[in-house]
Each structure stands twice: as structure tokens, then as C-alpha cells.
Design an enzyme around this catalytic site. Structure first.
Site, mmCIF file in Angstrom:
data_model
loop_
_atom_site.group_PDB
_atom_site.id
_atom_site.type_symbol
_atom_site.label_atom_id
_atom_site.label_comp_id
_atom_site.label_asym_id
_atom_site.label_seq_id
_atom_site.Cartn_x
_atom_site.Cartn_y
_atom_site.Cartn_z
ATOM 1 N N SER A 147 -3.278 4.643 4.850
ATOM 2 C CA SER A 147 -2.996 6.073 5.105
ATOM 3 C C SER A 147 -3.464 6.407 6.511
ATOM 4 O O SER A 147 -4.409 5.787 7.025
ATOM 5 C CB SER A 147 -3.773 6.932 4.101
ATOM 6 O OG SER A 147 -3.735 8.297 4.487
ATOM 7 N N TYR A 160 -11.524 8.921 -0.464
ATOM 8 C CA TYR A 160 -10.173 8.432 -0.124
ATOM 9 C C TYR A 160 -10.152 7.854 1.286
ATOM 10 O O TYR A 160 -9.621 6.755 1.509
ATOM 11 C CB TYR A 160 -9.176 9.588 -0.246
ATOM 12 C CG TYR A 160 -7.730 9.208 -0.029
ATOM 13 C CD1 TYR A 160 -6.946 8.744 -1.075
ATOM 14 C CD2 TYR A 160 -7.139 9.314 1.233
ATOM 15 C CE1 TYR A 160 -5.608 8.408 -0.883
ATOM 16 C CE2 TYR A 160 -5.813 8.983 1.441
ATOM 17 C CZ TYR A 160 -5.051 8.536 0.374
ATOM 18 O OH TYR A 160 -3.728 8.200 0.574
HETATM 19 N N1 LIG Z 1 2.416 10.664 -0.355
HETATM 20 C C1 LIG Z 1 1.757 10.676 0.798
HETATM 21 O O1 LIG Z 1 1.862 11.629 1.607
HETATM 22 C C2 LIG Z 1 0.871 9.501 1.194
HETATM 23 C C3 LIG Z 1 0.292 9.516 2.463
HETATM 24 C C4 LIG Z 1 -0.501 8.448 2.854
HETATM 25 C C5 LIG Z 1 -0.714 7.386 2.001
HETATM 26 N N2 LIG Z 1 -0.147 7.389 0.769
HETATM 27 C C6 LIG Z 1 -0.402 6.220 -0.088
HETATM 28 O O2 LIG Z 1 0.820 5.724 -0.574
HETATM 29 C C7 LIG Z 1 0.639 5.219 -1.902
HETATM 30 C C8 LIG Z 1 1.576 5.934 -2.882
HETATM 31 O O3 LIG Z 1 1.338 7.330 -2.793
HETATM 32 P P1 LIG Z 1 2.165 8.383 -3.686
HETATM 33 O O4 LIG Z 1 2.118 9.669 -2.966
HETATM 34 O O5 LIG Z 1 3.460 7.805 -4.090
HETATM 35 O O6 LIG Z 1 1.178 8.495 -4.959
HETATM 36 P P2 LIG Z 1 1.483 8.920 -6.492
HETATM 37 O O7 LIG Z 1 0.236 9.548 -7.007
HETATM 38 O O8 LIG Z 1 2.759 9.688 -6.570
HETATM 39 O O9 LIG Z 1 1.704 7.505 -7.208
HETATM 40 C C9 LIG Z 1 0.637 6.614 -7.369
HETATM 41 C C10 LIG Z 1 0.911 5.755 -8.583
HETATM 42 O O10 LIG Z 1 -0.212 4.855 -8.739
HETATM 43 C C11 LIG Z 1 -0.536 4.788 -10.124
HETATM 44 N N3 LIG Z 1 -1.938 4.421 -10.293
HETATM 45 C C12 LIG Z 1 -3.025 5.192 -10.084
HETATM 46 N N4 LIG Z 1 -4.134 4.517 -10.404
HETATM 47 C C13 LIG Z 1 -3.752 3.285 -10.816
HETATM 48 C C14 LIG Z 1 -4.438 2.134 -11.287
HETATM 49 N N5 LIG Z 1 -5.774 2.127 -11.425
HETATM 50 N N6 LIG Z 1 -3.713 1.034 -11.615
HETATM 51 C C15 LIG Z 1 -2.365 1.053 -11.511
HETATM 52 N N7 LIG Z 1 -1.642 2.116 -11.103
HETATM 53 C C16 LIG Z 1 -2.342 3.223 -10.754
HETATM 54 C C17 LIG Z 1 -0.231 6.181 -10.663
HETATM 55 O O11 LIG Z 1 -0.037 6.144 -12.083
HETATM 56 C C18 LIG Z 1 1.031 6.549 -9.895
HETATM 57 O O12 LIG Z 1 2.197 6.190 -10.596
HETATM 58 C C19 LIG Z 1 -0.839 5.396 -2.225
HETATM 59 O O13 LIG Z 1 -1.541 4.229 -1.881
HETATM 60 C C20 LIG Z 1 -1.243 6.543 -1.324
HETATM 61 O O14 LIG Z 1 -2.628 6.556 -1.054
HETATM 62 C C21 LIG Z 1 0.628 8.417 0.337
#
Ligand SMILES: NC(=O)c1ccc[n+]([C@@H]2O[C@H](COP(=O)([O-])OP(=O)(O)OC[C@H]3O[C@@H](n4cnc5c(N)ncnc54)[C@H](O)[C@@H]3O)[C@@H](O)[C@H]2O)c1
Length: 257
Positions: A147, A160
Site C-alpha cells: 500500500s 496497517y
Molecule cells: N482498496 C484500496 O484502496 C487499497 C489500497 C491500498 C492497498 N490495498 C490492499 O489491497 C488488498 C486488497 O484490498 P481490498 O480493498 O480489495 O480489500 P477487501 O477488504 O475488499 O478484501 C480483502 C479480502 O481479504 C479477505 N481476508 C481478510 N483476512 C483474511 C485472512 N486472514 N485470510 C484470508 N483472507 C482474508 C477478506 O475476506 C476479503 O475478501 C489488501 O492487501 C489491501 O491492503 C487496498
């Protein structure tokens, strides 16, 4: 080097494991890779939703339930993938506790801190550990979803931010340990609108949300998936240990009030 043998029509012959793929960015990555001819194992804590979306993605998608913070579940899940496909070419560590905000530092419990670190940082380490022998066999690649919060912060995001900073460091350490056979890179998204279409329609982003970005818009899951797919491809064969920022230019924008 990537092994391109074994492809059937419509397949590139390669198998990817994408964690946290029941929704959001992980689901977008899985769908993108399937379009590129991969067979994709989606994994998630959310068994119900994961099974449903894998079914919707068609014959080249499978689902396995796994808590990435639990080594026994990771080990069993990776064995299941190998039992089913006999090979593994790519690992995408996307699962995370993705809400960056924790309690204020004074009220942040050690248990909350430990759980975020366990899922967001220990999870990718455990997956790399258990997938490495199989990835090595075919010149595979790993992509970790970090991130931009690994490099900049708002208040009350300690757990985080630390997990994602650690993940960028884990990425270059793994690249040194697992090369030359396995390449390891990180993608650091900025603001990605990873919500379901129904949610996006119900609560659309504002013009200001988009306009603040040097690219003029908030990111999409496809913006991230395209970068991940390239890093897994043979075109990225000279690229390892790196962090790629996909944020519409926000971390390059000078902001003084
Ligand atoms: N959306 C954003 O703006 C953003 C920005 C920077 C980084 N990210 C990173 O991108 C990735 C995806 O983000 P997102 O927004 O799609 O998140 P999200 O919350 O929509 O999806 C995350 C998924 O991970 C699963 N999960 C959580 N804990 C878990 C575990 N212990 N074991 C297995 N699965 C688990 C959840 O059930 C969920 O389906 C993450 O690593 C997040 O930190 C997202």
C-alpha cells in the site's frame, strides 16, 4: 524462467493462487488472470462468497477456504492446490485486514495490533514459505499487495502502515532468498474503489474525490490487476525485489495547506 509448456486452447498452462479473492482487488486480479488464460485458485476466509464468485468466473476458477495467518491452513491449502493441479506458477498475496484505521494509539490493544500483523505480514511469509518449492519448479513469481501507506500516513493507522511497510521489506528479502528461480515484487495501490458495483452506484464518489488525483480519477481494481498480471508475466523476467506504486500519482503530488 517461466515454463510456457502444457497449455491447452484458452489456457496458458499456468496456475495462480490469489488470496483474499472473494471480493475487491483480489477478485479483480483473479478475473484478469483468467482472461489471460491462467487457471486461478481463489482463496479467502469468506467461504460462502468465495465459492460463489469462483463459480461465476467459470471453469478456470476454483475456490479454497484459508486463513492466511494460520500456518496449518496455509500448508493444507497449498497441498490442496498441488493435489488438484500438480503445479503452481504464481502466488498473489492480496488478503489483508484492509481497513487502515485502528483505534487511537492509546487504546490500540496488543491483540488488535498482532492480528493485523499476522494477516497482513505473517500471512504472505507463510504463503511464500509453503509455495516456494512448487514455484521454484516452474520459474514462478510472487506479487505481494502492499500500500502507499507503507510510505505515508494518516493518524491512527499504525498497525496497517507497519504491516505494509514490513511487507515491502519482506518482498525484497524474499527476492534475494528465492531468486533466481522465483521473482518477488510488491504492488502498492493508492485509493482504489474496490467496492461492489451496487455499493458504487448507491454511494458514488464525488468529483473532488477524482479530481485530486493527477490522473483525474480514483483507481479501479483493473488498474491494479493489470500491473500484477504484468509482474507475473515473462515480460517482467528482469524485475524482482521492487515495489510498484499504482496511485494515480498521489504520492508524487506536493501537498501543502
Ligand atoms: N482498496 C484500496 O484502496 C487499497 C489500497 C491500498 C492497498 N490495498 C490492499 O489491497 C488488498 C486488497 O484490498 P481490498 O480493498 O480489495 O480489500 P477487501 O477488504 O475488499 O478484501 C480483502 C479480502 O481479504 C479477505 N481476508 C481478510 N483476512 C483474511 C485472512 N486472514 N485470510 C484470508 N483472507 C482474508 C477478506 O475476506 C476479503 O475478501 C489488501 O492487501 C489491501 O491492503 C487496498
Amino acid at each position: 524462467m517461466i515454463d510456457w509448456t502444457g497449455g491447452e486452447p484458452g489456457h496458458n498452462g499456468r496456475v495462480a493462487l490469489v488470496t483474499g479473492a472473494a471480493r475487491g482487488i483480489g477478485l479483480g486480479i483473479a478475473a484478469w488472470l483468467i482472461c489471460e488464460g491462467w487457471q486461478v485458485v481463489l482463496s479467502d476466509l469468506d467461504r460462502q462468497r468465495g465459492s460463489k464468485v469462483a463459480k461465476a468466473l467459470g471453469d478456470n476458477a476454483w475456490f479454497i477456504a484459508m486463513d492466511v495467518a494460520d500456518e496449518a491452513q496455509v500448508s493444507a491449502g497449498v497441498s490442496e492446490v498441488l493435489g488438484q493441479f500438480g503445479r503452481l506458477d504464481a502466488l498473489v498475496c492480496n488478503a489483508a485486514i484492509a481497513n487502515p484505521h485502528n483505534q487511537t494509539l492509546e487504546s490500540l490493544s496488543l491483540a488488535q495490533w498482532n492480528r493485523v500483523l499476522a494477516v497482513n505480514l505473517s500471512g504472505p511469509m507463510l504463503l511464500a514459505k509453503h509455495c516456494a518449492p512448487y514455484l521454484r519448479a516452474h520459474g514462478g513469481a510472487i506479487v505481494n499487495l502492499a500500500s502507499t501507506r507503507s510510505r505515508q500516513s494518516e493518524p491512527d493507522t499504525e498497525a496497517y502502515a507497519a504491516s505494509k511497510g514490513g511487507l515491502v521489506a519482506l518482498t525484497h528479502a524474499l527476492a534475494m532468498s528465492l531468486g533466481p528461480e522465483i521473482r518477488v515484487n510488491a504492488v502498492s495501490p493508492g485509493w482504489i474503489d474496490a467496492r461492489d458495483p451496487s455499493q458504487r452506484r448507491a454511494e458514488p464518489l464525488s468529483d473532488a474525490d477524482h479530481a485530486q488525483h493527477p490522473t483525474g480519477r480514483v483507481g479501479t481494481v483493473e488498474d491494479v490487476a493489470a500491473m500484477v498480471a504484468w509482474l507475473l508475466s515473462r515480460q517482467a523476467g528482469f524485475v524482482t525485489g521492487q515495489e510498484f506504486v499504482v496511485d494515480g500519482g498521489m504520492t508524487r503530488k506536493m501537498i501543502y495547506t
